[in-house]
Design a protein around this motif. Structure first.
Motif, PDB file in Angstrom:
ATOM      1  N   ILE A 189       0.818  -1.212   0.000  1.00  0.00           N
ATOM      2  CA  ILE A 189       0.000   0.000   0.000  1.00  0.00           C
ATOM      3  C   ILE A 189       0.856   1.268   0.000  1.00  0.00           C
ATOM      4  CG2 ILE A 189      -1.844   1.218   1.244  1.00  0.00           C
ATOM      5  CD1 ILE A 189      -2.625  -1.486   2.460  1.00  0.00           C
ATOM      6  N   ILE A 190       2.106   1.149   0.489  1.00  0.00           N
ATOM      7  CA  ILE A 190       2.978   2.323   0.607  1.00  0.00           C
ATOM      8  C   ILE A 190       3.404   2.801  -0.777  1.00  0.00           C
ATOM      9  CG2 ILE A 190       5.166   3.189   1.530  1.00  0.00           C
ATOM     10  CD1 ILE A 190       4.967   1.032   3.696  1.00  0.00           C
ATOM     11  N   PRO A 191       3.211   4.070  -1.109  1.00  0.00           N
ATOM     12  CA  PRO A 191       3.653   4.597  -2.416  1.00  0.00           C
ATOM     13  C   PRO A 191       5.168   4.484  -2.562  1.00  0.00           C
ATOM     14  CG  PRO A 191       2.172   6.137  -1.321  1.00  0.00           C
ATOM     15  CD  PRO A 191       2.524   5.093  -0.308  1.00  0.00           C
ATOM     16  N   PRO A 192       5.666   3.928  -3.663  1.00  0.00           N
ATOM     17  CA  PRO A 192       7.120   3.745  -3.834  1.00  0.00           C
ATOM     18  C   PRO A 192       7.923   5.038  -3.737  1.00  0.00           C
ATOM     19  CG  PRO A 192       5.894   2.536  -5.512  1.00  0.00           C
ATOM     20  CD  PRO A 192       4.904   3.399  -4.796  1.00  0.00           C
ATOM     21  N   LEU A 193       7.351   6.140  -4.242  1.00  0.00           N
ATOM     22  CA  LEU A 193       8.094   7.404  -4.235  1.00  0.00           C
ATOM     23  C   LEU A 193       8.318   7.961  -2.833  1.00  0.00           C
ATOM     24  CD1 LEU A 193       6.609   9.270  -7.331  1.00  0.00           C
ATOM     25  CD2 LEU A 193       8.898   8.304  -7.084  1.00  0.00           C
ATOM     26  N   SER A 194       7.554   7.462  -1.847  1.00  0.00           N
ATOM     27  CA  SER A 194       7.733   7.955  -0.477  1.00  0.00           C
ATOM     28  C   SER A 194       9.092   7.554   0.091  1.00  0.00           C
ATOM     29  CB  SER A 194       6.608   7.426   0.421  1.00  0.00           C
ATOM     30  OG  SER A 194       6.671   6.009   0.510  1.00  0.00           O
ATOM     31  N   SER A 195       9.714   6.529  -0.481  1.00  0.00           N
ATOM     32  CA  SER A 195      11.023   6.081   0.004  1.00  0.00           C
ATOM     33  C   SER A 195      12.171   6.615  -0.849  1.00  0.00           C
ATOM     34  CB  SER A 195      11.075   4.540   0.016  1.00  0.00           C
ATOM     35  OG  SER A 195      10.899   4.029  -1.303  1.00  0.00           O
ATOM     36  N   MET A 196      11.871   7.511  -1.768  1.00  0.00           N
ATOM     37  CA  MET A 196      12.873   7.953  -2.730  1.00  0.00           C
ATOM     38  C   MET A 196      14.060   8.659  -2.070  1.00  0.00           C
ATOM     39  SD  MET A 196      13.941   8.058  -5.770  1.00  0.00           S
ATOM     40  CE  MET A 196      12.504   7.533  -6.709  1.00  0.00           C
ATOM     41  N   VAL A 197      13.804   9.568  -1.144  1.00  0.00           N
ATOM     42  CA  VAL A 197      14.891  10.358  -0.542  1.00  0.00           C
ATOM     43  C   VAL A 197      15.853   9.470   0.251  1.00  0.00           C
ATOM     44  CG1 VAL A 197      15.467  12.194   1.085  1.00  0.00           C
ATOM     45  CG2 VAL A 197      13.565  12.493  -0.516  1.00  0.00           C
ATOM     46  N   PRO A 198      15.388   8.666   1.223  1.00  0.00           N
ATOM     47  CA  PRO A 198      16.343   7.801   1.947  1.00  0.00           C
ATOM     48  C   PRO A 198      17.005   6.768   1.036  1.00  0.00           C
ATOM     49  CG  PRO A 198      14.073   7.256   2.527  1.00  0.00           C
ATOM     50  CD  PRO A 198      14.022   8.517   1.752  1.00  0.00           C
ATOM     51  N   LEU A 199      16.273   6.264   0.039  1.00  0.00           N
ATOM     52  CA  LEU A 199      16.846   5.285  -0.881  1.00  0.00           C
ATOM     53  C   LEU A 199      17.954   5.912  -1.717  1.00  0.00           C
ATOM     54  CD1 LEU A 199      16.679   2.412  -2.054  1.00  0.00           C
ATOM     55  CD2 LEU A 199      14.980   3.258  -3.675  1.00  0.00           C
ATOM     56  N   TYR A 200      17.715   7.116  -2.204  1.00  0.00           N
ATOM     57  CA  TYR A 200      18.727   7.818  -3.010  1.00  0.00           C
ATOM     58  C   TYR A 200      19.985   8.077  -2.184  1.00  0.00           C
ATOM     59  CZ  TYR A 200      20.751  11.230  -6.225  1.00  0.00           C
ATOM     60  OH  TYR A 200      21.596  11.893  -7.084  1.00  0.00           O
ATOM     61  N   LYS A 201      19.787   8.499  -0.943  1.00  0.00           N
ATOM     62  CA  LYS A 201      20.928   8.772  -0.056  1.00  0.00           C
ATOM     63  C   LYS A 201      21.736   7.498   0.187  1.00  0.00           C
ATOM     64  CE  LYS A 201      22.101  10.734   4.460  1.00  0.00           C
ATOM     65  NZ  LYS A 201      21.575  11.272   5.738  1.00  0.00           N
ATOM     66  N   MET A 202      21.048   6.393   0.420  1.00  0.00           N
ATOM     67  CA  MET A 202      21.731   5.123   0.683  1.00  0.00           C
ATOM     68  C   MET A 202      22.498   4.643  -0.546  1.00  0.00           C
ATOM     69  SD  MET A 202      20.094   1.524   2.024  1.00  0.00           S
ATOM     70  CE  MET A 202      19.197   1.250   0.485  1.00  0.00           C
ATOM     71  N   VAL A 203      21.892   4.776  -1.726  1.00  0.00           N
ATOM     72  CA  VAL A 203      22.543   4.341  -2.967  1.00  0.00           C
ATOM     73  C   VAL A 203      23.804   5.151  -3.234  1.00  0.00           C
ATOM     74  CG1 VAL A 203      22.285   4.263  -5.481  1.00  0.00           C
ATOM     75  CG2 VAL A 203      20.440   3.438  -4.022  1.00  0.00           C
ATOM     76  N   VAL A 204      23.748   6.468  -2.996  1.00  0.00           N
ATOM     77  CA  VAL A 204      24.917   7.334  -3.201  1.00  0.00           C
ATOM     78  C   VAL A 204      26.032   6.949  -2.236  1.00  0.00           C
ATOM     79  CG1 VAL A 204      25.787   9.694  -3.018  1.00  0.00           C
ATOM     80  CG2 VAL A 204      23.589   9.252  -4.142  1.00  0.00           C
ATOM     81  N   GLU A 205      25.677   6.720  -0.970  1.00  0.00           N
ATOM     82  CA  GLU A 205      26.678   6.365   0.043  1.00  0.00           C
ATOM     83  C   GLU A 205      27.341   5.022  -0.263  1.00  0.00           C
ATOM     84  OE1 GLU A 205      24.588   6.503   3.726  1.00  0.00           O
ATOM     85  OE2 GLU A 205      24.687   8.707   3.891  1.00  0.00           O
ATOM     86  N   LEU A 206      26.586   4.087  -0.857  1.00  0.00           N
ATOM     87  CA  LEU A 206      27.143   2.782  -1.205  1.00  0.00           C
ATOM     88  C   LEU A 206      27.889   2.788  -2.532  1.00  0.00           C
ATOM     89  CD1 LEU A 206      24.140   0.474  -0.173  1.00  0.00           C
ATOM     90  CD2 LEU A 206      26.341   0.711   1.005  1.00  0.00           C
ATOM     91  N   GLY A 207      27.828   3.910  -3.245  1.00  0.00           N
ATOM     92  CA  GLY A 207      28.514   4.011  -4.528  1.00  0.00           C
ATOM     93  C   GLY A 207      27.905   3.138  -5.605  1.00  0.00           C
ATOM     94  N   MET A 208      26.594   2.973  -5.572  1.00  0.00           N
ATOM     95  CA  MET A 208      25.914   2.081  -6.522  1.00  0.00           C
ATOM     96  C   MET A 208      25.142   2.832  -7.608  1.00  0.00           C
ATOM     97  SD  MET A 208      24.496  -0.896  -3.957  1.00  0.00           S
ATOM     98  CE  MET A 208      23.877  -1.897  -5.316  1.00  0.00           C
ATOM     99  N   MET A 209      25.348   4.142  -7.681  1.00  0.00           N
ATOM    100  CA  MET A 209      24.675   4.908  -8.732  1.00  0.00           C
ATOM    101  C   MET A 209      25.129   4.437 -10.108  1.00  0.00           C
ATOM    102  SD  MET A 209      22.459   7.234  -7.739  1.00  0.00           S
ATOM    103  CE  MET A 209      22.479   8.509  -9.003  1.00  0.00           C
ATOM    104  N   ASN A 210      24.198   4.442 -11.065  1.00  0.00           N
ATOM    105  CA  ASN A 210      24.484   4.079 -12.453  1.00  0.00           C
ATOM    106  C   ASN A 210      25.041   2.659 -12.594  1.00  0.00           C
ATOM    107  OD1 ASN A 210      23.777   6.677 -13.620  1.00  0.00           O
ATOM    108  ND2 ASN A 210      25.653   7.447 -12.674  1.00  0.00           N
ATOM    109  N   THR A 211      24.421   1.730 -11.864  1.00  0.00           N
ATOM    110  CA  THR A 211      24.792   0.315 -11.981  1.00  0.00           C
ATOM    111  C   THR A 211      23.530  -0.518 -12.187  1.00  0.00           C
ATOM    112  OG1 THR A 211      24.630  -0.072  -9.586  1.00  0.00           O
ATOM    113  CG2 THR A 211      26.789   0.591 -10.453  1.00  0.00           C
ATOM    114  N   HIS A 212      23.686  -1.647 -12.870  1.00  0.00           N
ATOM    115  CA  HIS A 212      22.555  -2.555 -13.040  1.00  0.00           C
ATOM    116  C   HIS A 212      22.090  -3.100 -11.697  1.00  0.00           C
ATOM    117  CE1 HIS A 212      23.960  -3.371 -17.422  1.00  0.00           C
ATOM    118  NE2 HIS A 212      23.057  -2.418 -17.388  1.00  0.00           N
TER     119      HIS A 212
END
Length: 276
Positions: free
Chosen positions: A114-137
């Motif tokens: 039921i939770i809208p996916p975009l509601s997790s966008m900010v923490p998810l984006y921050k976590m992905v950047v910190e893990l260095g996983m941007m622009n990866t499959h």
């Protein structure tokens, strides 16, 4: 009574045909636009006087669809495999062991849907950047797998509960089979209908995903079809023939997949895939 049933059947058939026509109209306009030659601005309802496939080859080259097709296919295929494998394994104990903990976990998965996916966008984006996983499959695969896992578990658990008899598993257990052996040798082969349902639903959403791809796959080397076509549309807003051709090529794989699996898809729904 028979006359009333006949009238009802005719009414429902007419309604179904009307809905089908409404869905086919955009496809018809897209097809006629893609097949028209450059400079042909005749009515969108009119078939082109001369059919041309030049728009398809030009759109493929200009939009760089080869790389985008490969990226989207990899992400969709691997995500679907993980959803089928992990989702069916997780659903099996939830469907068979009706403990309070399993019930709580099952309803938690339903609540997550039921939770809208975009509601997790900010923490998810921050976590992905910190893990260095941007622009990866990997980030796209993991994100899509996590996003559609509750749906996969919900469908698999409902199907196992309502369709697969426990007697088959009990007989195998009496013959000395273990839990994993029972699942892979007896239960999983019977999950074809609901597996097709999960595959079609997940693949269509993942193939057409835009909102997450635009944030996490910004590099052209890992760009997906939706992002590539969106950029191509912005560059060719005055040449709708090319955009229509690119859009048709992008939707073709999922159309073929649905036509190939539609028998199992319908069976999966009608056999209890949505009966939690």
């Amino acid at each position: 009574m028979k006359r009333m049933q006949k009238k009802k059947r005719i009414l429902l058939t007419g309604l179904a045909l009307s809905i089908a026509v409404l869905h086919l109209v955009p496809f018809y306009i897209l097809l006629t636009t893609a097949l028209k030659q450059k400079g042909d601005f005749s009515s969108k309802w009119k078939l082109p006087e001369e059919f041309s496939i030049a728009n398809f080859t030009e759109a493929w080259d200009k939009a760089g669809l080869t790389n985008s097709f490969i990226n989207t296919a990899i992400i969709t295929f691997v995500s679907a495999l993980l959803l089928i494998f992990i989702g069916s394994l997780a659903a099996y104990p939830l469907a068979r062991r009706r403990t309070k903990l399993n019930q709580a976990v099952y309803f938690l998965f339903i609540a997550i849907m039921i939770i809208p996916p975009l509601s997790s966008m900010v923490p998810l984006y921050k976590m992905v950047v910190e893990l260095g996983m941007m622009n990866t499959h990997a980030v796209a695969i993991l994100n899509n797998t996590a996003a559609y896992m509750p749906l996969a578990i919900f469908l698999y658990a409902g199907f196992i509960r309502s369709t697969i008899p426990k007697e088959l598993e009990e007989a195998a257990r009496m013959d000395g089979a273990g839990t994993m052996g029972i699942f892979f040798n007896i239960v999983f082969p019977l999950l074809k209908p609901v597996t097709a349902t999960v595959c079609i639903i997940a693949c269509v959403f993942i193939w057409n995903d835009y909102q997450f791809s635009i944030f996490f796959l910004q590099d052209k080397e890992v760009q997906t079809l939706t992002v590539a076509i969106a950029g191509f549309f912005g560059q060719n807003a005055n040449n709708l023939h090319l955009v229509a051709a690119a859009s048709l090529m992008a939707m073709l794989p999922m159309t073929i997949l649905f036509l190939f699996l539609q028998k199992y898809f319908i069976k999966g729904l009608s056999s209890g895939a949505l009966k939690g």
